[in-house]
Structure formats: C-alpha cells, structure tokens
Design a protein around this motif. Structure first.
Motif, PDB file in Angstrom:
ATOM      1  N   THR A  67      46.311  45.262  54.771  1.00  0.00           N
ATOM      2  CA  THR A  67      45.436  45.460  53.624  1.00  0.00           C
ATOM      3  C   THR A  67      45.581  44.255  52.704  1.00  0.00           C
ATOM      4  O   THR A  67      46.678  43.944  52.261  1.00  0.00           O
ATOM      5  CB  THR A  67      45.811  46.735  52.849  1.00  0.00           C
ATOM      6  OG1 THR A  67      45.748  47.838  53.745  1.00  0.00           O
ATOM      7  CG2 THR A  67      44.873  46.970  51.703  1.00  0.00           C
ATOM      8  N   ALA A  68      44.473  43.596  52.452  1.00  0.00           N
ATOM      9  CA  ALA A  68      44.492  42.429  51.565  1.00  0.00           C
ATOM     10  C   ALA A  68      44.611  42.889  50.113  1.00  0.00           C
ATOM     11  O   ALA A  68      44.229  44.007  49.760  1.00  0.00           O
ATOM     12  CB  ALA A  68      43.225  41.607  51.751  1.00  0.00           C
ATOM     13  N   ASP A  69      45.149  42.026  49.270  1.00  0.00           N
ATOM     14  CA  ASP A  69      45.332  42.313  47.852  1.00  0.00           C
ATOM     15  C   ASP A  69      43.966  42.474  47.175  1.00  0.00           C
ATOM     16  O   ASP A  69      43.162  41.538  47.159  1.00  0.00           O
ATOM     17  CB  ASP A  69      46.104  41.166  47.211  1.00  0.00           C
ATOM     18  CG  ASP A  69      46.401  41.387  45.743  1.00  0.00           C
ATOM     19  OD1 ASP A  69      46.117  42.477  45.225  1.00  0.00           O
ATOM     20  OD2 ASP A  69      46.933  40.451  45.115  1.00  0.00           O
ATOM     21  N   PRO A  70      43.664  43.643  46.613  1.00  0.00           N
ATOM     22  CA  PRO A  70      42.335  43.863  46.021  1.00  0.00           C
ATOM     23  C   PRO A  70      42.066  42.985  44.799  1.00  0.00           C
ATOM     24  O   PRO A  70      40.921  42.628  44.532  1.00  0.00           O
ATOM     25  CB  PRO A  70      42.334  45.340  45.649  1.00  0.00           C
ATOM     26  CG  PRO A  70      43.754  45.749  45.638  1.00  0.00           C
ATOM     27  CD  PRO A  70      44.489  44.841  46.558  1.00  0.00           C
ATOM     28  N   TYR A  71      43.102  42.616  44.052  1.00  0.00           N
ATOM     29  CA  TYR A  71      42.903  41.722  42.914  1.00  0.00           C
ATOM     30  C   TYR A  71      42.509  40.329  43.395  1.00  0.00           C
ATOM     31  O   TYR A  71      41.664  39.676  42.795  1.00  0.00           O
ATOM     32  CB  TYR A  71      44.175  41.627  42.065  1.00  0.00           C
ATOM     33  CG  TYR A  71      44.563  42.931  41.441  1.00  0.00           C
ATOM     34  CD1 TYR A  71      43.856  43.432  40.351  1.00  0.00           C
ATOM     35  CD2 TYR A  71      45.622  43.673  41.926  1.00  0.00           C
ATOM     36  CE1 TYR A  71      44.205  44.644  39.769  1.00  0.00           C
ATOM     37  CE2 TYR A  71      45.977  44.882  41.349  1.00  0.00           C
ATOM     38  CZ  TYR A  71      45.266  45.356  40.279  1.00  0.00           C
ATOM     39  OH  TYR A  71      45.606  46.553  39.706  1.00  0.00           O
ATOM     40  N   ASP A  80      32.866  31.667  41.196  1.00  0.00           N
ATOM     41  CA  ASP A  80      33.098  31.789  39.760  1.00  0.00           C
ATOM     42  C   ASP A  80      33.533  33.186  39.325  1.00  0.00           C
ATOM     43  O   ASP A  80      33.454  33.522  38.158  1.00  0.00           O
ATOM     44  CB  ASP A  80      31.826  31.394  39.000  1.00  0.00           C
ATOM     45  CG  ASP A  80      30.655  32.316  39.296  1.00  0.00           C
ATOM     46  OD1 ASP A  80      30.708  33.061  40.289  1.00  0.00           O
ATOM     47  OD2 ASP A  80      29.676  32.285  38.532  1.00  0.00           O
ATOM     48  N   SER A  81      34.021  34.003  40.244  1.00  0.00           N
ATOM     49  CA  SER A  81      34.382  35.378  39.880  1.00  0.00           C
ATOM     50  C   SER A  81      35.677  35.420  39.070  1.00  0.00           C
ATOM     51  O   SER A  81      36.603  34.657  39.296  1.00  0.00           O
ATOM     52  CB  SER A  81      34.497  36.267  41.114  1.00  0.00           C
ATOM     53  OG  SER A  81      35.484  35.792  41.979  1.00  0.00           O
ATOM     54  N   VAL A  82      35.679  36.343  38.099  1.00  0.00           N
ATOM     55  CA  VAL A  82      36.808  36.541  37.197  1.00  0.00           C
ATOM     56  C   VAL A  82      37.010  38.040  37.040  1.00  0.00           C
ATOM     57  O   VAL A  82      36.049  38.779  36.833  1.00  0.00           O
ATOM     58  CB  VAL A  82      36.529  35.904  35.812  1.00  0.00           C
ATOM     59  CG1 VAL A  82      37.666  36.180  34.856  1.00  0.00           C
ATOM     60  CG2 VAL A  82      36.284  34.427  35.944  1.00  0.00           C
ATOM     61  N   LEU A  83      38.250  38.494  37.132  1.00  0.00           N
ATOM     62  CA  LEU A  83      38.536  39.914  36.928  1.00  0.00           C
ATOM     63  C   LEU A  83      38.137  40.342  35.518  1.00  0.00           C
ATOM     64  O   LEU A  83      38.304  39.585  34.571  1.00  0.00           O
ATOM     65  CB  LEU A  83      40.015  40.208  37.130  1.00  0.00           C
ATOM     66  CG  LEU A  83      40.559  40.138  38.542  1.00  0.00           C
ATOM     67  CD1 LEU A  83      42.064  40.330  38.535  1.00  0.00           C
ATOM     68  CD2 LEU A  83      39.904  41.167  39.426  1.00  0.00           C
ATOM     69  N   GLY A  84      37.641  41.562  35.407  1.00  0.00           N
ATOM     70  CA  GLY A  84      37.219  42.025  34.097  1.00  0.00           C
ATOM     71  C   GLY A  84      37.541  43.481  33.868  1.00  0.00           C
ATOM     72  O   GLY A  84      37.888  44.222  34.789  1.00  0.00           O
ATOM     73  N   TYR A  85      37.424  43.872  32.608  1.00  0.00           N
ATOM     74  CA  TYR A  85      37.611  45.254  32.164  1.00  0.00           C
ATOM     75  C   TYR A  85      38.976  45.802  32.582  1.00  0.00           C
ATOM     76  O   TYR A  85      40.002  45.166  32.407  1.00  0.00           O
ATOM     77  CB  TYR A  85      36.481  46.156  32.662  1.00  0.00           C
ATOM     78  CG  TYR A  85      35.111  45.725  32.221  1.00  0.00           C
ATOM     79  CD1 TYR A  85      34.819  45.526  30.873  1.00  0.00           C
ATOM     80  CD2 TYR A  85      34.101  45.516  33.140  1.00  0.00           C
ATOM     81  CE1 TYR A  85      33.558  45.140  30.462  1.00  0.00           C
ATOM     82  CE2 TYR A  85      32.832  45.124  32.736  1.00  0.00           C
ATOM     83  CZ  TYR A  85      32.576  44.943  31.397  1.00  0.00           C
ATOM     84  OH  TYR A  85      31.339  44.552  30.999  1.00  0.00           O
ATOM     85  N   HIS A  86      38.967  47.005  33.121  1.00  0.00           N
ATOM     86  CA  HIS A  86      40.197  47.692  33.476  1.00  0.00           C
ATOM     87  C   HIS A  86      40.961  46.962  34.581  1.00  0.00           C
ATOM     88  O   HIS A  86      42.193  47.017  34.623  1.00  0.00           O
ATOM     89  CB  HIS A  86      39.873  49.124  33.905  1.00  0.00           C
ATOM     90  CG  HIS A  86      41.085  49.992  33.984  1.00  0.00           C
ATOM     91  ND1 HIS A  86      41.856  50.074  35.112  1.00  0.00           N
ATOM     92  CD2 HIS A  86      41.665  50.793  33.056  1.00  0.00           C
ATOM     93  CE1 HIS A  86      42.858  50.899  34.889  1.00  0.00           C
ATOM     94  NE2 HIS A  86      42.770  51.349  33.660  1.00  0.00           N
ATOM     95  N   PHE A  91      45.848  44.351  36.321  1.00  0.00           N
ATOM     96  CA  PHE A  91      46.519  43.202  36.925  1.00  0.00           C
ATOM     97  C   PHE A  91      47.702  42.752  36.083  1.00  0.00           C
ATOM     98  O   PHE A  91      48.767  42.434  36.601  1.00  0.00           O
ATOM     99  CB  PHE A  91      45.528  42.044  37.103  1.00  0.00           C
ATOM    100  CG  PHE A  91      46.160  40.800  37.645  1.00  0.00           C
ATOM    101  CD1 PHE A  91      46.452  40.681  38.985  1.00  0.00           C
ATOM    102  CD2 PHE A  91      46.473  39.740  36.798  1.00  0.00           C
ATOM    103  CE1 PHE A  91      47.048  39.538  39.481  1.00  0.00           C
ATOM    104  CE2 PHE A  91      47.068  38.589  37.283  1.00  0.00           C
ATOM    105  CZ  PHE A  91      47.351  38.491  38.634  1.00  0.00           C
ATOM    106  N   TYR A  92      47.532  42.753  34.774  1.00  0.00           N
ATOM    107  CA  TYR A  92      48.600  42.327  33.876  1.00  0.00           C
ATOM    108  C   TYR A  92      49.572  43.449  33.519  1.00  0.00           C
ATOM    109  O   TYR A  92      50.517  43.246  32.770  1.00  0.00           O
ATOM    110  CB  TYR A  92      48.015  41.720  32.603  1.00  0.00           C
ATOM    111  CG  TYR A  92      47.452  40.346  32.846  1.00  0.00           C
ATOM    112  CD1 TYR A  92      48.293  39.274  33.118  1.00  0.00           C
ATOM    113  CD2 TYR A  92      46.092  40.122  32.829  1.00  0.00           C
ATOM    114  CE1 TYR A  92      47.790  38.017  33.360  1.00  0.00           C
ATOM    115  CE2 TYR A  92      45.574  38.864  33.068  1.00  0.00           C
ATOM    116  CZ  TYR A  92      46.429  37.816  33.338  1.00  0.00           C
ATOM    117  OH  TYR A  92      45.928  36.575  33.583  1.00  0.00           O
TER     118      TYR A  92
END
Length: 116
Positions: A67-71, A80-86, A91-92
């Motif tokens: 299973t690859a890391d979903p983050y 150009d994708s950036v994690l957002g919201y929840h 992640f942090y």
C-alpha cells in the motif's frame, strides 16, 4: 539512471517523469517505453494507481500486499498538487479525527479517484 534506481528514488511517480528518465537513458522509441512499463507492471516492480500515475514497490514487498503512502499520492498526483484541509492537518499530526479521504489542491482539472 537505470529504471530500478529510478524506482528506488521515486516511491510514486507520473508517466512524464519516467519517460524523461527513459529518454535520458537513450530509450526514445515510444514502443520501447510502453513495453518497458508493461514489463515492470507485470513483474510487480510498479503498480498503477490511476492512469499515468504509478507507485514503486520495494523489493521486500509483494505487489498484492503493498500500500503506497496516501499523503504521498495526494501530494504528487499532479505537478502542482498540494495537500489541503483536513489532509494537511492530519499529515502534521494536528487533526482531531481520522479520515479516509485525502484532499489536495491543483490548478488542473481532474476527477476524484480512489486507491485501495
């Protein structure tokens, strides 16, 4: 850089990234590139997450158990994708609950997708 080195350095990658690696190795024929990708998919070195987006499978894992890391997937699915919201809070480690959905921002138009 050989493809196995590329897979070791890139746990998830887009098709354009591996094609540029193949072209640097002198494999410029599109049929050869397609056959190499097909070989590595069948051999279990990589898995397809969605069209044009793949994950490298470490040597110690079986493809059906990996299973690859979903983050990492959400952060690399587009250039150009950036994690957002929840997803970013989770992640942090500052989120108050666990979600199974991962949100990201991008300027590109794309449909939602599911992985595993």
């Amino acid at each position: 850089m050989k493809l196995k080195d590329f897979f070791a350095r890139n746990p998830v990658f887009r098709l354009d990234e591996i094609i540029s690696c193949m072209e640097r190795n002198g494999q410029t024929n599109s049929n050869t590139q397609r056959e190499l990708m097909s070989y590595h998919l069948k051999a279990g070195h990589i898995i397809r997450i969605r069209r044009g987006f793949f994950a490298s499978i470490p040597i110690s894992f079986k493809p059906e158990k990996f299973t690859a890391d979903p983050y990492l997937i959400a952060g690399r699915v587009c250039k150009d994708s950036v994690l957002g919201y929840h997803s970013a809070l989770s992640f942090y480690g500052t989120a108050y609950s666990i979600y199974q959905d991962f949100y990201f921002f991008t300027k590109q138009s794309m449909q939602s997708f599911s992985y595993q």
